[in-house]
Motif scaffolding. Structure first.
Motif: not given
Length: 207
Positions: A2-5, A116-121
């Motif tokens: 899931x990616x934050x919108x 990694x960008x997703x995990x780092x927010x």
């Protein structure tokens, strides 16, 4: 995955489903390093040139006699050991710096970076990106409203002309279409903004 919108105020409003194989990939530092190094090496033009011994405009006369002067023997003034002499192994203009990266490695490296960008927010998704007029001030206010600090990479499925013209004078913001993104840009920027259409295109390109 899931990616934050986020909305125009930087608040999380919903989530969008992303490919687990693409946005949930394991981190591979060695592969990312190889990918970034190869991309930068392939961008080199190889136009540098140095003068070899035959290219230096020096006299070919022997500077002094071979024996008896007390100095080290010398044959010509264009010797690489002398100041102003030719280079021993000069760089040529046709030097090739390209490095080959297999398609499978490239896709795995890109997946590792965005995961990694997703995990780092540091990766967020927006519905769309548009401004009413081609004005840098309007675009800067919109980016500031997202609440992102530092440099921002915006990836859109279709680049709007007003967005393109408005973002050119902002040194900390870069707007690219999905087909233009590269590993160096993804690593270099502090935050990455994807439009929903760009997420779909990105998954199709690296599926």
């Amino acid at each position: 995955m899931d990616l934050n919108v986020i909305d125009d105020k930087g608040q999380k409003t919903a989530t969008v489903a992303g490919s687990d194989a693409l946005f949930g990939h394991a981190y591979n530092e060695a592969l990312i390093h190889q990918l970034v190094t190869a991309y930068q090496a392939n961008a080199r033009q190889g136009t540098r040139a140095q003068k070899g011994r035959s290219d230096v405009n020096k006299s070919h006369r022997k500077p002094w006699q071979q024996k008896g002067s007390g100095r080290a023997r010398a044959g010509q003034a264009n010797s690489p050991l002398w100041r102003g002499g030719g280079k021993i192994f000069p760089s040529s203009p046709d030097e090739n710096f390209t490095q080959k990266v297999n398609r499978k490695m490239y896709r795995a490296g890109m997946a590792s970076i965005v995961s990694q960008l997703v995990r780092d927010g540091r990766l967020s998704v927006i519905d769309a990106l548009a401004v009413d007029a081609p004005k840098t001030k309007l675009f800067a206010q919109k980016i500031k409203g997202y609440g992102l600090t530092g440099t921002v990479l915006v990836v859109t499925d279709k680049l709007d002309e007003n967005v393109f013209l408005s973002s050119r004078n902002l040194p900390s913001v870069l707007v690219l279409e999905t087909r233009e993104i590269d590993p160096v840009s993804l690593v270099r920027f502090n935050h990455v903004l994807f439009t929903k259409g760009a997420v779909t295109q990105f998954e199709e390109m690296h599926a």
